[in-house]
Write a protein that holds these residues in place. Structure first.
Motif, short mmCIF file in Angstrom:
data_model
loop_
_atom_site.label_atom_id
_atom_site.label_comp_id
_atom_site.label_asym_id
_atom_site.label_seq_id
_atom_site.Cartn_x
_atom_site.Cartn_y
_atom_site.Cartn_z
N SER A 42 5.23 19.77 -2.04
CA SER A 42 5.35 18.34 -2.36
C SER A 42 5.38 17.51 -1.08
CB SER A 42 6.58 18.07 -3.23
OG SER A 42 7.75 18.52 -2.59
N GLU A 43 5.97 18.03 -0.01
CA GLU A 43 5.97 17.33 1.27
C GLU A 43 4.55 17.20 1.83
OE1 GLU A 43 7.18 15.55 4.94
OE2 GLU A 43 8.04 15.63 2.92
N GLU A 44 3.76 18.25 1.71
CA GLU A 44 2.37 18.21 2.18
C GLU A 44 1.54 17.23 1.35
OE1 GLU A 44 1.92 22.62 4.17
OE2 GLU A 44 1.77 22.44 1.99
N TRP A 45 1.77 17.20 0.05
CA TRP A 45 1.10 16.21 -0.80
C TRP A 45 1.45 14.80 -0.31
CZ3 TRP A 45 -2.72 15.83 -4.16
CH2 TRP A 45 -3.16 16.97 -4.83
N ARG A 46 2.71 14.57 0.01
CA ARG A 46 3.14 13.25 0.46
C ARG A 46 2.45 12.88 1.77
NH1 ARG A 46 6.42 10.96 3.60
NH2 ARG A 46 7.47 12.80 4.40
N GLU A 74 0.83 -1.20 0.00
CA GLU A 74 0.00 0.00 0.00
C GLU A 74 0.87 1.25 0.00
OE1 GLU A 74 -2.23 -1.02 3.47
OE2 GLU A 74 -4.00 -1.58 2.30
N ALA A 75 1.99 1.22 0.72
CA ALA A 75 2.89 2.37 0.74
C ALA A 75 3.42 2.64 -0.66
CB ALA A 75 4.04 2.12 1.72
N THR A 76 3.77 1.59 -1.41
CA THR A 76 4.23 1.76 -2.78
C THR A 76 3.13 2.35 -3.64
OG1 THR A 76 5.76 -0.07 -2.55
CG2 THR A 76 5.13 0.53 -4.80
N GLN A 77 1.89 1.88 -3.45
CA GLN A 77 0.75 2.40 -4.20
C GLN A 77 0.60 3.89 -3.92
OE1 GLN A 77 -2.97 0.47 -3.33
NE2 GLN A 77 -4.15 2.04 -4.35
N HIS A 78 0.76 4.31 -2.66
CA HIS A 78 0.67 5.73 -2.32
C HIS A 78 1.69 6.52 -3.11
CE1 HIS A 78 -2.29 5.74 0.85
NE2 HIS A 78 -1.64 4.83 1.55
N ARG A 79 2.95 6.08 -3.13
CA ARG A 79 3.98 6.81 -3.87
C ARG A 79 3.63 6.90 -5.35
NH1 ARG A 79 7.25 3.94 -0.31
NH2 ARG A 79 7.72 2.36 -1.85
N ASN A 80 3.08 5.85 -5.89
CA ASN A 80 2.72 5.85 -7.30
C ASN A 80 1.60 6.84 -7.60
OD1 ASN A 80 4.66 3.93 -7.80
ND2 ASN A 80 3.22 2.21 -7.76
N ARG A 81 0.71 7.08 -6.64
CA ARG A 81 -0.38 8.02 -6.86
C ARG A 81 0.15 9.42 -7.12
NH1 ARG A 81 -4.85 6.43 -2.30
NH2 ARG A 81 -3.28 7.38 -0.97
N LEU A 82 1.28 9.76 -6.56
CA LEU A 82 1.83 11.10 -6.72
C LEU A 82 2.74 11.24 -7.93
CD1 LEU A 82 2.55 12.06 -3.01
CD2 LEU A 82 0.55 12.61 -4.41
N PRO A 105 0.50 15.96 -8.98
CA PRO A 105 -0.74 16.73 -8.81
C PRO A 105 -0.45 18.12 -8.26
CG PRO A 105 -0.51 15.12 -7.06
CD PRO A 105 0.60 14.86 -8.04
N ASP A 106 -1.36 19.05 -8.55
CA ASP A 106 -1.18 20.41 -8.06
C ASP A 106 -2.34 20.84 -7.17
OD1 ASP A 106 -2.92 20.46 -10.22
OD2 ASP A 106 -1.81 21.94 -11.36
N ALA A 161 -5.73 3.62 1.33
CA ALA A 161 -5.07 3.07 0.14
C ALA A 161 -6.05 2.73 -0.97
CB ALA A 161 -4.26 1.82 0.53
N ARG A 162 -7.33 2.57 -0.64
CA ARG A 162 -8.31 2.24 -1.68
C ARG A 162 -8.63 3.42 -2.59
NH1 ARG A 162 -13.33 -0.73 0.86
NH2 ARG A 162 -13.99 -0.53 -1.30
N TYR A 163 -8.42 4.64 -2.11
CA TYR A 163 -8.73 5.80 -2.94
C TYR A 163 -7.83 5.83 -4.17
CZ TYR A 163 -11.45 8.16 0.72
OH TYR A 163 -12.40 8.51 1.64
N GLU A 164 -8.39 6.32 -5.27
CA GLU A 164 -7.65 6.55 -6.50
C GLU A 164 -7.51 8.05 -6.67
OE1 GLU A 164 -10.04 4.67 -9.49
OE2 GLU A 164 -9.79 2.69 -8.60
N LEU A 165 -6.31 8.53 -6.92
CA LEU A 165 -6.09 9.95 -7.15
C LEU A 165 -6.33 10.23 -8.63
CD1 LEU A 165 -5.23 12.66 -5.93
CD2 LEU A 165 -2.85 12.02 -6.43
N ARG A 166 -7.34 11.06 -8.89
CA ARG A 166 -7.72 11.36 -10.28
C ARG A 166 -7.90 12.85 -10.47
NH1 ARG A 166 -12.98 7.66 -11.05
NH2 ARG A 166 -12.14 5.70 -10.33
N GLN A 167 -7.63 13.30 -11.67
CA GLN A 167 -7.91 14.69 -12.01
C GLN A 167 -9.34 14.78 -12.53
OE1 GLN A 167 -5.73 16.66 -15.24
NE2 GLN A 167 -5.21 18.26 -13.77
N LEU A 168 -10.10 15.74 -11.98
CA LEU A 168 -11.52 15.88 -12.33
C LEU A 168 -11.80 17.29 -12.83
CD1 LEU A 168 -13.11 14.43 -9.07
CD2 LEU A 168 -12.59 13.19 -11.17
#
Length: 162
Positions: free
Chosen positions: A88-92, A11-19, A23-24, A100-107
């Motif tokens: 970028s630190e705050e995004w992290r 899940e930690a790897t998945q988090h890193r991949n989301r960023l 994203p802005d 971990a189930r959430y998907e980061l998407r641009q809307l």
């Protein structure tokens, strides 16, 4: 919060991949709309403005005090706000905090702009919308305190858990 939350290495790897998409602007529709939660996690309240996402709704989730953004009908409009000056630190930190189930998407947003949002992929979605006023009255104080307890570990890159 009534449930224990842990994060595995996968899940930690998945988090890193989301960023990885850099994203802005973050569209917030749930607990991150509250200054106390942002202060607990980030130590400050970022610049914010009102926003909404057409075709989505902030759904109540079974067994959780926080919502999930889910696709709705064309008549649905998820209200919230955008955070525009996250480092970028705050995004992290926020990404590590999000389930971990959430998907980061641009809307697309109703104002014609775009924003990134943590979208719930399904499961445990109730038919009713999440009630921010109910959350504020019944859960905000304890939730914000929990966020403040988690923040140092998240900032240090440790998995979320208590």
């Amino acid at each position: 919060m009534t449930q224990a939350i842990t994060t595995s290495a996968a899940e930690a790897t998945q988090h890193r991949n989301r960023l990885s998409q850099s994203p802005d602007v973050l569209f917030c529709y749930g607990t991150l709309q509250f200054d106390a939660v942002l202060r607990g996690l980030l130590g400050r309240v970022p610049q914010k403005s009102s926003a909404s996402a057409p075709g989505y709704r902030a759904a109540a989730l079974e067994g959780r005090v926080y919502p999930g953004l889910v696709a709705g009908t064309s008549a649905d409009l998820a209200s919230g706000l955008v955070l525009t000056d996250l480092s970028s630190e705050e995004w992290r930190i926020l990404d590590a905090f999000e389930d971990a189930r959430y998907e980061l998407r641009q809307l697309p947003l109703a104002n014609g702009g775009r924003g990134w949002a943590y979208v719930w992929p399904g499961g445990d979605v109730r038919v009713d919308d999440w009630d921010a006023a109910e959350f504020e009255a019944q859960h905000l104080a304890a939730y914000a305190a929990r966020c403040a307890r988690l923040a140092p570990g998240l900032a240090a890159g440790r998995p979320k858990g208590e």
